[in-house]
Structure formats: structure tokens, C-alpha cells
Design a protein around this motif. Structure first.
Motif, PDB file in Angstrom:
ATOM      1  N   HIS A   1      55.985  31.163  49.525  1.00 25.41           N
ATOM      2  CA  HIS A   1      56.032  30.812  48.546  1.00 25.41           C
ATOM      3  C   HIS A   1      55.156  30.600  47.988  1.00 25.41           C
ATOM      4  CE1 HIS A   1      60.050  30.886  47.648  1.00 25.41           C
ATOM      5  NE2 HIS A   1      60.552  30.159  48.153  1.00 25.41           N
ATOM      6  N   ILE A   2      53.639  31.615  49.013  1.00 32.55           N
ATOM      7  CA  ILE A   2      52.283  31.956  48.642  1.00 32.55           C
ATOM      8  C   ILE A   2      51.699  33.331  48.618  1.00 32.55           C
ATOM      9  CG2 ILE A   2      49.976  31.329  50.311  1.00 32.55           C
ATOM     10  CD1 ILE A   2      52.023  29.785  51.893  1.00 32.55           C
ATOM     11  N   ASP A   3      50.432  33.105  47.750  1.00 29.74           N
ATOM     12  CA  ASP A   3      49.386  34.548  47.254  1.00 29.74           C
ATOM     13  C   ASP A   3      48.622  34.809  48.395  1.00 29.74           C
ATOM     14  OD1 ASP A   3      51.331  36.014  45.661  1.00 29.74           O
ATOM     15  OD2 ASP A   3      50.769  34.150  43.386  1.00 29.74           O
ATOM     16  N   LEU A   4      48.631  35.972  48.335  1.00 33.74           N
ATOM     17  CA  LEU A   4      47.443  36.616  49.219  1.00 33.74           C
ATOM     18  C   LEU A   4      46.885  37.497  48.862  1.00 33.74           C
ATOM     19  CD1 LEU A   4      45.375  36.599  52.112  1.00 33.74           C
ATOM     20  CD2 LEU A   4      46.841  38.050  52.640  1.00 33.74           C
ATOM     21  N   ILE A   5      45.610  36.929  48.492  1.00 34.64           N
ATOM     22  CA  ILE A   5      44.295  37.668  47.842  1.00 34.64           C
ATOM     23  C   ILE A   5      43.157  38.073  48.848  1.00 34.64           C
ATOM     24  CG2 ILE A   5      42.505  38.134  45.993  1.00 34.64           C
ATOM     25  CD1 ILE A   5      45.224  37.707  44.730  1.00 34.64           C
ATOM     26  N   ASP A   6      43.292  39.277  49.074  1.00 31.28           N
ATOM     27  CA  ASP A   6      42.100  39.410  49.838  1.00 31.28           C
ATOM     28  C   ASP A   6      41.132  39.631  49.100  1.00 31.28           C
ATOM     29  OD1 ASP A   6      43.371  42.151  48.629  1.00 31.28           O
ATOM     30  OD2 ASP A   6      41.534  42.866  50.002  1.00 31.28           O
ATOM     31  N   ALA A   7      39.960  39.151  49.751  1.00 35.22           N
ATOM     32  CA  ALA A   7      38.509  39.596  48.947  1.00 35.22           C
ATOM     33  C   ALA A   7      37.597  39.014  49.785  1.00 35.22           C
ATOM     34  CB  ALA A   7      38.331  38.537  48.209  1.00 35.22           C
ATOM     35  N   PRO A   8      37.329  40.580  49.951  1.00 30.92           N
ATOM     36  CA  PRO A   8      36.645  40.460  51.174  1.00 30.92           C
ATOM     37  C   PRO A   8      34.737  40.821  50.359  1.00 30.92           C
ATOM     38  CG  PRO A   8      37.193  42.627  51.210  1.00 30.92           C
ATOM     39  CD  PRO A   8      37.983  41.663  50.385  1.00 30.92           C
ATOM     40  N   ILE A   9      33.619  40.254  51.078  1.00 30.60           N
ATOM     41  CA  ILE A   9      32.751  39.923  50.633  1.00 30.60           C
ATOM     42  C   ILE A   9      31.520  41.675  51.631  1.00 30.60           C
ATOM     43  CG2 ILE A   9      32.971  37.833  50.061  1.00 30.60           C
ATOM     44  CD1 ILE A   9      31.575  36.667  52.608  1.00 30.60           C
ATOM     45  N   SER A  10      30.773  41.492  50.708  1.00 27.38           N
ATOM     46  CA  SER A  10      29.141  41.952  50.979  1.00 27.38           C
ATOM     47  C   SER A  10      27.991  41.435  50.252  1.00 27.38           C
ATOM     48  CB  SER A  10      29.758  43.357  50.632  1.00 27.38           C
ATOM     49  OG  SER A  10      27.947  44.368  51.278  1.00 27.38           O
ATOM     50  N   GLY A  11      27.050  41.116  51.312  1.00 26.70           N
ATOM     51  CA  GLY A  11      25.710  40.610  51.143  1.00 26.70           C
ATOM     52  C   GLY A  11      25.021  39.613  51.876  1.00 26.70           C
ATOM     53  N   GLY A  12      25.432  39.940  53.829  1.00 28.52           N
ATOM     54  CA  GLY A  12      25.169  39.160  54.212  1.00 28.52           C
ATOM     55  C   GLY A  12      24.651  38.132  53.693  1.00 28.52           C
ATOM     56  N   THR A  13      23.958  37.190  54.947  1.00 28.99           N
ATOM     57  CA  THR A  13      23.650  35.602  54.354  1.00 28.99           C
ATOM     58  C   THR A  13      23.326  34.838  53.627  1.00 28.99           C
ATOM     59  OG1 THR A  13      22.284  35.925  56.614  1.00 28.99           O
ATOM     60  CG2 THR A  13      24.279  35.405  57.482  1.00 28.99           C
ATOM     61  N   ALA A  14      22.258  35.432  53.087  1.00 27.74           N
ATOM     62  CA  ALA A  14      21.481  35.238  52.315  1.00 27.74           C
ATOM     63  C   ALA A  14      22.290  35.702  50.708  1.00 27.74           C
ATOM     64  CB  ALA A  14      20.127  36.767  51.861  1.00 27.74           C
ATOM     65  N   GLY A  15      23.146  36.661  50.540  1.00 33.32           N
ATOM     66  CA  GLY A  15      23.764  36.566  49.550  1.00 33.32           C
ATOM     67  C   GLY A  15      24.647  35.152  49.674  1.00 33.32           C
ATOM     68  N   ALA A  16      25.312  34.700  50.639  1.00 34.77           N
ATOM     69  CA  ALA A  16      26.390  34.027  51.048  1.00 34.77           C
ATOM     70  C   ALA A  16      25.286  32.269  50.326  1.00 34.77           C
ATOM     71  CB  ALA A  16      26.647  33.798  52.439  1.00 34.77           C
ATOM     72  N   GLU A  17      24.099  32.166  50.171  1.00 36.61           N
ATOM     73  CA  GLU A  17      23.290  31.201  50.556  1.00 36.61           C
ATOM     74  C   GLU A  17      22.932  30.854  49.330  1.00 36.61           C
ATOM     75  OE1 GLU A  17      19.667  28.667  52.521  1.00 36.61           O
ATOM     76  OE2 GLU A  17      19.829  30.804  53.572  1.00 36.61           O
ATOM     77  N   ASN A  18      22.694  32.137  48.585  1.00 43.07           N
ATOM     78  CA  ASN A  18      22.194  31.161  47.224  1.00 43.07           C
ATOM     79  C   ASN A  18      23.522  32.648  46.300  1.00 43.07           C
ATOM     80  OD1 ASN A  18      22.118  34.635  46.936  1.00 43.07           O
ATOM     81  ND2 ASN A  18      20.118  35.025  47.641  1.00 43.07           N
ATOM     82  N   GLY A  19      24.598  33.258  47.016  1.00 41.72           N
ATOM     83  CA  GLY A  19      25.327  32.772  45.510  1.00 41.72           C
ATOM     84  C   GLY A  19      25.472  34.421  44.919  1.00 41.72           C
ATOM     85  N   SER A  20      24.943  35.391  45.432  1.00 39.62           N
ATOM     86  CA  SER A  20      24.732  36.318  44.822  1.00 39.62           C
ATOM     87  C   SER A  20      25.876  37.279  46.006  1.00 39.62           C
ATOM     88  CB  SER A  20      23.980  37.275  44.860  1.00 39.62           C
ATOM     89  OG  SER A  20      22.731  37.156  46.840  1.00 39.62           O
ATOM     90  N   LEU A  21      26.713  37.563  46.531  1.00 40.42           N
ATOM     91  CA  LEU A  21      27.660  38.214  47.094  1.00 40.42           C
ATOM     92  C   LEU A  21      28.404  38.645  46.325  1.00 40.42           C
ATOM     93  CD1 LEU A  21      29.670  35.489  49.961  1.00 40.42           C
ATOM     94  CD2 LEU A  21      28.001  37.355  50.082  1.00 40.42           C
ATOM     95  N   ALA A  22      29.116  40.519  46.608  1.00 39.99           N
ATOM     96  CA  ALA A  22      30.080  41.609  46.302  1.00 39.99           C
ATOM     97  C   ALA A  22      31.587  41.104  46.988  1.00 39.99           C
ATOM     98  CB  ALA A  22      29.580  42.883  46.529  1.00 39.99           C
ATOM     99  N   VAL A  23      32.295  41.041  45.795  1.00 40.46           N
ATOM    100  CA  VAL A  23      33.620  40.822  46.117  1.00 40.46           C
ATOM    101  C   VAL A  23      34.491  42.164  46.246  1.00 40.46           C
ATOM    102  CG1 VAL A  23      35.592  38.668  45.958  1.00 40.46           C
ATOM    103  CG2 VAL A  23      32.771  37.816  46.207  1.00 40.46           C
ATOM    104  N   MET A  24      35.253  41.983  46.893  1.00 38.55           N
ATOM    105  CA  MET A  24      36.050  42.894  47.001  1.00 38.55           C
ATOM    106  C   MET A  24      37.443  42.393  46.626  1.00 38.55           C
ATOM    107  SD  MET A  24      33.868  45.695  48.814  1.00 38.55           S
ATOM    108  CE  MET A  24      32.203  44.649  48.969  1.00 38.55           C
ATOM    109  N   ALA A  25      38.124  41.915  45.143  1.00 42.18           N
ATOM    110  CA  ALA A  25      39.192  41.466  45.222  1.00 42.18           C
ATOM    111  C   ALA A  25      40.288  42.079  45.025  1.00 42.18           C
ATOM    112  CB  ALA A  25      38.739  40.443  44.728  1.00 42.18           C
ATOM    113  N   SER A  26      42.109  42.095  45.884  1.00 37.56           N
ATOM    114  CA  SER A  26      43.000  42.055  45.062  1.00 37.56           C
ATOM    115  C   SER A  26      44.024  41.815  45.550  1.00 37.56           C
ATOM    116  CB  SER A  26      43.152  43.944  45.796  1.00 37.56           C
ATOM    117  OG  SER A  26      43.213  44.003  47.512  1.00 37.56           O
ATOM    118  N   GLY A  27      45.333  42.328  44.223  1.00 39.25           N
ATOM    119  CA  GLY A  27      46.766  40.986  44.983  1.00 39.25           C
ATOM    120  C   GLY A  27      46.804  40.535  43.454  1.00 39.25           C
TER     121      GLY A  27
END
Length: 295
Positions: free
Chosen positions: A109-135
Motif C-alpha cells: 500500500h505504498i505508491d512509488l513516484i519515480d522523479a529522477p532529476i537533472s541539473g547537477g549539484t548547482a541545481g540541487a543547491e539553488n532549487g532549479s533542478l529539472a524533475v521528470m516524474a511519473s506514477g
């Protein structure tokens, strides 16, 4: 909220969730990282199961599919938690593993949303990552406000978990191939006596531009610093995932197979733990020249 995987990307993402006001139970296989995240306000958990017993939504940011699998359905994994309802996997896990893990978690009874990211450490730090989600659409809508803390570009790829993973491995394959192609051209130009910065300026004003010429090479290669942002061995993992999927789908990828061979060669030469920007050094050695100069 829970977060598992506090490496170069995960730490910055977890910190942004804390800065947004979310309470966070955090865990990493390396307990030495506990002080780093608890000083930002997180609560340390001693296992993935403990995280999943403290939070309804659990994020993952992990390096390889086998580690994702162990964290999710292992003996002390997320699936053994008592509270978790949604898992958001920001790792590059690959579609086949994601399909299987989504089915397994659904039985708990757990949903898995796959949401891989792109944008590198700089994107992770400043909140500008691209997220590719499905589920599951309802679960996706529930996590969108949280995703906005780490991403300025959120894409929903469909209701079947794993579609986001397909998009991510295509993205990484194209990035790797374009980067190697850029390295070959820039080394040729260096051998011919062209100025490194001028070559980049021309390319970025012309049709030869790419993420490599616009971002990666100016930041990491031109000054010969090669900071560790994404190691060769993990890029090779992603390229293998993409090529495996192309075989299953009967889609030929002749050009991209050459990229895999080059990355495999680099790993065989002991370069696997270094940033993929260092791949240019192979071409420079073979050509007897050097692109860029130390700053």
C-alpha cells in the motif's frame, strides 16, 4: 517528511526541504553525515525503515539501482515502515527496476513516484533542478508542493511509474554523447592552435552549442579544475541503462554505443571515480595537446 541518501545531490535537496519548513527524518548509509544534516534541523534515523516509520512521504537520492532496491524492499527497508504512503525516487534507477519495485511497494500500500532529476549539484543547491516524474496521479499531485522546493521545472510523464526513468536515461545519454563529441572537436581545435575560450564563444553562438559547451566545459574543464560533480562510473551506469532499454524496445543506438565504449575504456583506466569532465584528458593524451589553461 523523510529523506534517504545525503550525497552531493541529496544533501542539498534535503537542506532545501528543511529551509522550506518541512520536518525531516534523514538517513544515509554513512553515519558520518549525520552531523552535517542535523545541524540544519533534521532528525537522524538509523535505517530506512526508521525513516519510513516517521514520515508519510519519503524521498530517495541514491547512486545505483541495487542500492535503491535494498533501501526499498530490503530487510530494514522502506517497505517495512509503518507510516510511509508515498516514495519519491529521485535516483536514476532505470525503468525495469522501477516497474518491479513499484509493483512490490504497491502490495504494501505504498505508491512509488519515480522523479529522477537533472541539473547537477548547482541545481540541487539553488532549487532549479529539472524533475521528470511519473506514477499515480493522486500521489503525484500530493508531492508537487514539495517538489517545488527543489525544482523550477517539473514534468509529469504519465501514470505508470518508470516513464520518468525512461526520460532521464535518454537525457543522460544525449548529454554524454554531446559532451564526448564536444571534447573531440575542442581538442582538434586546440591542436590547430585555436584559443580555447574563443572556440567556446563561437560554438555557443552557433549550432554546435550544447549543455557541454554552455555549462559543463566553461565551469569545469576550461580552467583545468575538474571538480567532482558526476563521476564517470555513474554516467556509464546511466548509459548502460539506456542501451538496455533500447535493446528491449528494438531501437538501434549505434552512435550512443560508441559513447558507452569510451566510458567503459575510461573506467578501465582507473578514471571511474573522477568527474566525467576528465574524459577530455584521454583525447588530449592521444592528440598531444591540451584544451584550456589553469586559472
Amino acid at each position: 517528511m523523510g529523506f534517504i541518501g545525503l550525497g552531493n545531490m541529496g544533501f542539498h535537496m534535503a537542506t532545501r526541504l528543511l529551509q522550506a519548513g518541512y520536518s525531516l527524518a534523514a538517513h544515509d548509509a554513512n553515519p558520518a553525515l549525520s552531523a552535517r544534516i542535523t545541524q540544519h534541523g533534521a532528525t537522524w534515523a538509523n535505517s530506512a525503515q526508521e525513516v519510513a516509520s516517521a514520515a508519510e512521504i519519503v524521498f530517495l537520492c541514491l547512486p545505483t539501482p541495487n542500492i535503491v532496491e535494498e533501501v526499498l524492499i530490503g530487510e530494514a527497508g522502506v517497505s517495512q515502515g509503518s507510516t510511509v504512503k508515498i516514495v519519491v525516487d529521485t535516483s536514476t534507477t532505470g525503468p525495469e527496476t522501477t516497474f518491479r519495485l513499484a509493483d512490490s511497494l504497491r502490495r504494501n500500500h505504498i505508491d512509488l513516484i519515480d522523479a529522477p532529476i537533472s541539473g547537477g549539484t548547482a541545481g540541487a543547491e539553488n532549487g532549479s533542478l529539472a524533475v521528470m516524474a511519473s506514477g499515480n496521479p493522486a500521489s503525484y499531485e500530493a508531492i508537487v508542493p514539495v517538489l517545488r522546493c527543489i525544482s523550477s521545472k517539473i514534468f509529469y510523464l504519465g501514470s505508470k511509474a518508470g516513464q520518468g526513468q525512461i526520460m532521464k536515461i535518454i537525457n543522460n545519454m544525449l548529454c554524454a554523447t554531446a559532451t564526448l563529441s564536444a571534447f573531440e572537436g575542442l581538442v582538434l581545435g586546440s591542436k590547430a592552435g585555436l584559443d580555447s575560450q574563443t572556440m567556446l564563444d563561437v560554438l555557443n553562438a552557433s549550432s554546435g552549442r550544447s549543455f557541454a559547451t554552455e555549462v559543463k566545459i566553461p565551469r569545469c574543464v576550461l580552467n583545468r579544475e575538474f571538480p567532482l560533480q558526476f563521476p564517470v562510473k555513474l554516467l556509464l551506469k546511466d548509459i548502460k541503462l539506456c542501451l538496455d532499454e533500447s535493446v528491449r524496445a528494438s531501437v538501434p543506438m549505434w552512435v550512443n554505443e560508441t559513447t558507452r565504449q569510451m566510458l567503459s575504456f575510461s573506467v578501465s583506466q582507473g578514471n571511474g571515480s573522477n568527474d566525467y569532465g576528465t574524459l577530455i584528458k584521454h583525447y588530449e593524451t592521444w592528440a598531444g595537446t591540451q584544451f584550456g589553461n589553469p586559472s
